[in-house]
Design a protein around this motif. Structure first.
Motif, PDB file in Angstrom:
ATOM      1  N   ARG A 139       0.842  -1.200   0.000  1.00 26.00           N
ATOM      2  CA  ARG A 139       0.000   0.000   0.000  1.00 26.00           C
ATOM      3  C   ARG A 139       0.874   1.245   0.000  1.00 26.00           C
ATOM      4  N   GLY A 140       0.309   2.301  -0.578  1.00 21.39           N
ATOM      5  CA  GLY A 140       1.027   3.561  -0.594  1.00 21.39           C
ATOM      6  C   GLY A 140       0.107   4.693  -0.986  1.00 21.39           C
ATOM      7  N   ALA A 141       0.682   5.880  -1.075  1.00 23.79           N
ATOM      8  CA  ALA A 141      -0.058   7.076  -1.480  1.00 23.79           C
ATOM      9  C   ALA A 141       0.680   7.712  -2.646  1.00 23.79           C
ATOM     10  N   TRP A 142      -0.100   8.228  -3.578  1.00 25.59           N
ATOM     11  CA  TRP A 142       0.494   8.945  -4.692  1.00 25.59           C
ATOM     12  C   TRP A 142       1.193  10.192  -4.156  1.00 25.59           C
ATOM     13  N   ASP A 143       2.321  10.538  -4.747  1.00 23.50           N
ATOM     14  CA  ASP A 143       3.056  11.720  -4.305  1.00 23.50           C
ATOM     15  C   ASP A 143       3.825  12.284  -5.501  1.00 23.50           C
ATOM     16  N   GLY A 144       3.676  13.567  -5.726  1.00 22.98           N
ATOM     17  CA  GLY A 144       4.423  14.212  -6.796  1.00 22.98           C
ATOM     18  C   GLY A 144       4.011  13.759  -8.184  1.00 22.98           C
ATOM     19  N   LEU A 145       2.738  13.436  -8.377  1.00 27.30           N
ATOM     20  CA  LEU A 145       2.279  13.022  -9.709  1.00 27.30           C
ATOM     21  C   LEU A 145       2.356  14.202 -10.672  1.00 27.30           C
ATOM     22  N   THR A 146       2.838  13.944 -11.853  1.00 27.53           N
ATOM     23  CA  THR A 146       2.812  14.969 -12.892  1.00 27.53           C
ATOM     24  C   THR A 146       1.381  15.089 -13.400  1.00 27.53           C
ATOM     25  N   ASP A 147       1.099  16.158 -14.104  1.00 27.47           N
ATOM     26  CA  ASP A 147      -0.232  16.321 -14.695  1.00 27.47           C
ATOM     27  C   ASP A 147      -0.529  15.179 -15.663  1.00 27.47           C
ATOM     28  N   GLU A 148       0.475  14.774 -16.427  1.00 27.01           N
ATOM     29  CA  GLU A 148       0.305  13.672 -17.374  1.00 27.01           C
ATOM     30  C   GLU A 148      -0.018  12.364 -16.654  1.00 27.01           C
ATOM     31  N   ALA A 149       0.711  12.078 -15.575  1.00 26.68           N
ATOM     32  CA  ALA A 149       0.470  10.847 -14.815  1.00 26.68           C
ATOM     33  C   ALA A 149      -0.918  10.869 -14.183  1.00 26.68           C
ATOM     34  N   ARG A 150      -1.303  11.983 -13.622  1.00 22.98           N
ATOM     35  CA  ARG A 150      -2.633  12.126 -13.006  1.00 22.98           C
ATOM     36  C   ARG A 150      -3.734  11.892 -14.058  1.00 22.98           C
ATOM     37  N   THR A 151      -3.573  12.495 -15.223  1.00 21.12           N
ATOM     38  CA  THR A 151      -4.548  12.334 -16.306  1.00 21.12           C
ATOM     39  C   THR A 151      -4.652  10.867 -16.723  1.00 21.12           C
ATOM     40  N   ARG A 152      -3.500  10.193 -16.856  1.00 22.06           N
ATOM     41  CA  ARG A 152      -3.485   8.784 -17.256  1.00 22.06           C
ATOM     42  C   ARG A 152      -4.146   7.909 -16.196  1.00 22.06           C
ATOM     43  N   LEU A 153      -3.838   8.154 -14.910  1.00 21.22           N
ATOM     44  CA  LEU A 153      -4.454   7.381 -13.831  1.00 21.22           C
ATOM     45  C   LEU A 153      -5.971   7.558 -13.827  1.00 21.22           C
ATOM     46  N   LEU A 154      -6.428   8.766 -13.993  1.00 20.46           N
ATOM     47  CA  LEU A 154      -7.870   9.013 -14.008  1.00 20.46           C
ATOM     48  C   LEU A 154      -8.535   8.348 -15.211  1.00 20.46           C
ATOM     49  N   ALA A 155      -7.881   8.387 -16.363  1.00 27.24           N
ATOM     50  CA  ALA A 155      -8.430   7.768 -17.568  1.00 27.24           C
ATOM     51  C   ALA A 155      -8.492   6.249 -17.459  1.00 27.24           C
ATOM     52  N   GLU A 156      -7.553   5.661 -16.727  1.00 25.37           N
ATOM     53  CA  GLU A 156      -7.479   4.199 -16.605  1.00 25.37           C
ATOM     54  C   GLU A 156      -8.108   3.672 -15.324  1.00 25.37           C
ATOM     55  N   ALA A 157      -8.734   4.526 -14.547  1.00 29.19           N
ATOM     56  CA  ALA A 157      -9.259   4.132 -13.232  1.00 29.19           C
ATOM     57  C   ALA A 157     -10.230   2.959 -13.306  1.00 29.19           C
ATOM     58  N   SER A 158     -11.056   2.896 -14.336  1.00 29.14           N
ATOM     59  CA  SER A 158     -12.029   1.804 -14.424  1.00 29.14           C
ATOM     60  C   SER A 158     -11.345   0.452 -14.590  1.00 29.14           C
ATOM     61  N   ASP A 159     -10.110   0.424 -15.080  1.00 35.56           N
ATOM     62  CA  ASP A 159      -9.352  -0.819 -15.222  1.00 35.56           C
ATOM     63  C   ASP A 159      -8.655  -1.224 -13.926  1.00 35.56           C
ATOM     64  N   HIS A 160      -8.684  -0.345 -12.922  1.00 36.72           N
ATOM     65  CA  HIS A 160      -7.933  -0.600 -11.689  1.00 36.72           C
ATOM     66  C   HIS A 160      -8.810  -0.510 -10.442  1.00 36.72           C
ATOM     67  N   GLY A 161     -10.076  -0.863 -10.581  1.00 36.24           N
ATOM     68  CA  GLY A 161     -10.991  -0.825  -9.446  1.00 36.24           C
ATOM     69  C   GLY A 161     -11.004  -2.138  -8.688  1.00 36.24           C
ATOM     70  N   MET A 162     -12.064  -2.352  -7.923  1.00 39.32           N
ATOM     71  CA  MET A 162     -12.188  -3.541  -7.083  1.00 39.32           C
ATOM     72  C   MET A 162     -12.091  -4.839  -7.900  1.00 39.32           C
TER      73      MET A 162
END
Length: 115
Positions: free
Chosen positions: A12-35
């Motif tokens: 487990r961990g927490a996101w830290d220092g995400l770039t705008d590009e990384a944040r955008t990619r994580l949000l776009a791919e969130a449905s692939d990384h859910g429960m």
């Protein structure tokens, strides 16, 4: 030859220092990384909630010498997680793990009369 054990490790961990590009990619791919994506694999599976985009977990299967114990399994999984996240360009803070040794886990079976 030493005995090998199979461990399930949740990192487990927490996101830290995400770039705008990384944040955008994580949000776009969130449905692939859910429960539904939570599986224990050697490569690891990443899961997180997009709102708020704060914490994540990764699940690993680690097979190693039983003499090295759970501590070594945690170190191996945390190293795999850090390598994966850094390779994807995802900044993160400190990682922490919980480990289950599948070879020493006790399973309580209920008698057929109690089912």
């Amino acid at each position: 030859m030493s005995e090998r054990h199979t461990y399930r490790v949740i990192v487990r961990g927490a996101w830290d220092g995400l770039t705008d590009e990384a944040r955008t990619r994580l949000l776009a791919e969130a449905s692939d990384h859910g429960m539904g994506s939570m599986r224990f694999t050697e490569e690891g599976s990443l899961s997180y909630e997009p709102s708020p985009l704060k914490h994540f977990s990764m699940r690993y299967v680690v097979v190693s010498d039983a003499a090295d114990g759970e501590e070594m399994a945690a170190v191996i999984a945390e190293d795999r997680a850090a390598t994966t996240l850094e390779g994807l360009g995802y900044g993160h803070g400190a990682l922490r793990s919980s480990v289950t040794d599948l070879d020493t886990m006790k399973i309580n079976f209920k008698p057929a009369s109690r089912r």
